[in-house]
Design a protein around this motif. Structure first.
Motif, mmCIF file in Angstrom:
data_model
loop_
_atom_site.group_PDB
_atom_site.id
_atom_site.type_symbol
_atom_site.label_atom_id
_atom_site.label_comp_id
_atom_site.label_asym_id
_atom_site.label_seq_id
_atom_site.Cartn_x
_atom_site.Cartn_y
_atom_site.Cartn_z
ATOM 1 N N VAL A 38 0.842 -1.174 0.022
ATOM 2 C CA VAL A 38 -0.116 0.048 0.066
ATOM 3 C C VAL A 38 0.906 1.238 0.075
ATOM 4 O O VAL A 38 1.572 1.566 1.024
ATOM 5 C CB VAL A 38 -1.028 0.024 1.167
ATOM 6 N N ILE A 39 1.045 2.049 -0.912
ATOM 7 C CA ILE A 39 1.842 2.934 -1.135
ATOM 8 C C ILE A 39 1.122 4.537 -0.883
ATOM 9 O O ILE A 39 2.048 5.335 -0.776
ATOM 10 C CB ILE A 39 2.443 3.208 -2.748
ATOM 11 N N GLY A 40 -0.041 4.386 -0.589
ATOM 12 C CA GLY A 40 -0.895 5.703 -0.178
ATOM 13 C C GLY A 40 -2.219 5.512 0.095
ATOM 14 O O GLY A 40 -2.816 4.460 -0.565
ATOM 15 N N LEU A 41 -2.877 6.326 0.726
ATOM 16 C CA LEU A 41 -4.424 6.328 0.605
ATOM 17 C C LEU A 41 -4.548 8.066 0.337
ATOM 18 O O LEU A 41 -3.881 8.828 0.565
ATOM 19 C CB LEU A 41 -4.871 6.269 2.034
ATOM 20 N N LEU A 61 -4.812 4.218 9.990
ATOM 21 C CA LEU A 61 -3.125 3.820 9.801
ATOM 22 C C LEU A 61 -2.515 3.917 11.268
ATOM 23 O O LEU A 61 -1.635 3.124 11.323
ATOM 24 C CB LEU A 61 -2.481 4.755 8.799
ATOM 25 N N GLU A 62 -3.055 4.774 12.089
ATOM 26 C CA GLU A 62 -2.389 4.762 13.241
ATOM 27 C C GLU A 62 -2.576 3.493 14.124
ATOM 28 O O GLU A 62 -1.985 2.773 14.725
ATOM 29 C CB GLU A 62 -2.837 5.989 14.152
ATOM 30 N N THR A 67 1.949 4.362 10.048
ATOM 31 C CA THR A 67 1.960 5.667 9.860
ATOM 32 C C THR A 67 3.041 6.277 8.742
ATOM 33 O O THR A 67 2.968 7.351 8.288
ATOM 34 C CB THR A 67 2.060 6.682 11.070
ATOM 35 N N ASP A 68 3.823 5.165 8.386
ATOM 36 C CA ASP A 68 4.672 5.323 7.308
ATOM 37 C C ASP A 68 4.035 5.550 6.075
ATOM 38 O O ASP A 68 4.615 6.014 5.040
ATOM 39 C CB ASP A 68 5.307 4.159 7.123
ATOM 40 N N ILE A 69 2.757 5.101 5.792
ATOM 41 C CA ILE A 69 1.839 5.274 4.589
ATOM 42 C C ILE A 69 1.162 6.572 4.377
ATOM 43 O O ILE A 69 0.664 7.102 5.290
ATOM 44 C CB ILE A 69 0.967 4.376 4.421
ATOM 45 N N PRO A 70 1.726 7.373 3.318
ATOM 46 C CA PRO A 70 1.182 8.662 3.154
ATOM 47 C C PRO A 70 -0.514 8.785 3.025
ATOM 48 O O PRO A 70 -1.099 7.981 2.160
ATOM 49 C CB PRO A 70 1.916 9.122 2.016
ATOM 50 N N VAL A 71 -0.944 9.794 3.315
ATOM 51 C CA VAL A 71 -2.537 10.075 2.930
ATOM 52 C C VAL A 71 -2.475 11.469 2.466
ATOM 53 O O VAL A 71 -2.085 12.446 2.906
ATOM 54 C CB VAL A 71 -3.202 10.309 4.460
ATOM 55 N N ALA A 72 -3.267 11.370 1.162
ATOM 56 C CA ALA A 72 -3.298 12.762 0.581
ATOM 57 C C ALA A 72 -5.015 13.088 0.470
ATOM 58 O O ALA A 72 -5.767 12.195 0.126
ATOM 59 C CB ALA A 72 -3.007 12.488 -1.044
#
Ligand SMILES: O=c1[nH]cnc2c1ncn2[C@@H]1O[C@H](CO)[C@@H](O)[C@H]1O
Length: 327
Positions: A38-41, A61-62, A67-72
């Motif tokens: 999973v590279i991002g949400l 994610l927490e 929390t290493d996965i970015p959220v945009a």
């Protein structure tokens, strides 16, 4: 000298999401699936408003320790800039997660819009990124508009959206994600990307029974236990709306189509979306087998794959296994 076979490369996945109780299930299943990275949400309105979707994505994610996965953060308005949105808080609770009043997340979204992030990742890894779209398709339509090469650079878009040869769930015509932004959906379905659509004709066959819910409750998995905390309201809604004691697994089923496409069978054709009138949000599939006597709105448009059958017990079993398995 014998060498161990190297594992197949992981599929890079971006989940476009409006969490949402079944979104939370899909996100956890994705994080627990060794086939996926999973590279991002990216977030969107639908089950909740976009700002709450972002907060919930960060919170989930927490909860998962990722929390290493970015959220945009995605769009707050439809692709046509409409601000009057249909939000399904009656399905997911006013907080989107079963009215559990979780504390606000400490983490923050990245400084890039969802559409910009989608375009950036498609350009970084051409042909290798799968987007699993679990809400209205606004961010993807904006990505198509932002970068004309997005459709050819994105690997695949797996969409939870539409009702093929069955009634909708917003009204007899429309499924909720397509109804949320029909103009965006029509842009995405006709953009020429490799698209796999999973409609509610499929997801209404995939039910988490009360027995499965108890199994999740009794497991020691923190993921399963978390989901059992938030799922009560979703069960109540299904009892009220459909008189069933189980819940439909819309989002996890769609996510698992990205993990293992052979859980479903597909047909191919052109999908257009009705953007106005009483059937706004209707998805109309042309199997392209007939040569019509006139040019139609479907003529010459790119085809997409639409799921037609599903091995429902296998989907439920795989979801349960992914949630319960040891870390
Ligand atoms: O009746 C409904 N209205 C609005 N959204 C719904 C309803 N039932 C389910 N969902 C939500 O919309 C997506 C599938 O269409 C799923 O995310 C589901 O949670």
């Amino acid at each position: 000298m014998s060498m161990a076979a190297s594992p197949p490369p992981k599929k890079k996945v971006i989940i476009d999401t409006d969490p949402g109780i079944d979104d939370a299930m899909a996100i956890f299943v994705a994080l627990r699936s060794p086939e996926l990275e999973v590279i991002g949400l990216t977030t969107i309105f639908g089950n909740v408003y976009t700002s709450l979707a972002t907060r919930n994505a960060l919170h989930l994610l927490e909860a998962a320790g990722r929390t290493d996965i970015p959220v945009a953060e995605g769009s707050h308005v439809t692709v046509k800039k409409a601000t009057k949105l249909r939000i399904a808080s009656f399905v997911h609770g006013s907080d989107g997660l079963g009215n559990q009043n979780f504390p606000p997340p400490a983490s923050k979204p990245i400084d890039q819009s969802a559409a910009a992030f989608l375009v950036e990742q498609a350009n970084l890894y051409p042909g290798q990124v799968t987007v699993v779209a679990l809400g209205p398709l606004t961010n993807l339509a904006l990505a198509v508009e932002l970068d004309p090469s997005f459709a050819s650079k994105i690997g695949q878009i797996v969409i939870l959206g539409g009702a093929y040869s069955v009634n909708g769930n917003v009204n007899p015509a429309a499924e909720a994600n397509i109804f949320g932004d029909p103009d965006a959906a029509d842009i995405v379905f006709t953009c020429g990307a490799d698209i796999l659509a999973v409609g509610i004709n499929i997801t209404h066959q995939v039910v988490l029974s009360d027995i499965d819910r108890k199994k999740l409750e009794q497991s020691d998995s923190k993921y399963a236990r978390y989901l059992c905390k938030i799922v009560g309201l979703y069960y109540d809604y299904h009892m009220d709306a459909y008189s069933t004691t189980g819940v439909y697994l819309h989002d996890p089923t769609t996510l698992l189509a990205a993990v293992n496409p052979s859980l479903m069978t597909y047909t191919e054709g052109v999908v257009r979306v009705q953007t106005e009138g009483i059937s706004k949000g209707l998805t109309v599939f042309d199997n392209t087998k007939k040569t019509y006597g006139e040019i139609t709105a479907w003529s010459g448009k790119p085809t997409v794959k639409v799921a037609v059958t599903v091995d429902a017990p296998a989907v439920v079993e795989l979801m349960m296994q992914r949630l319960i398995m040891d870390d």
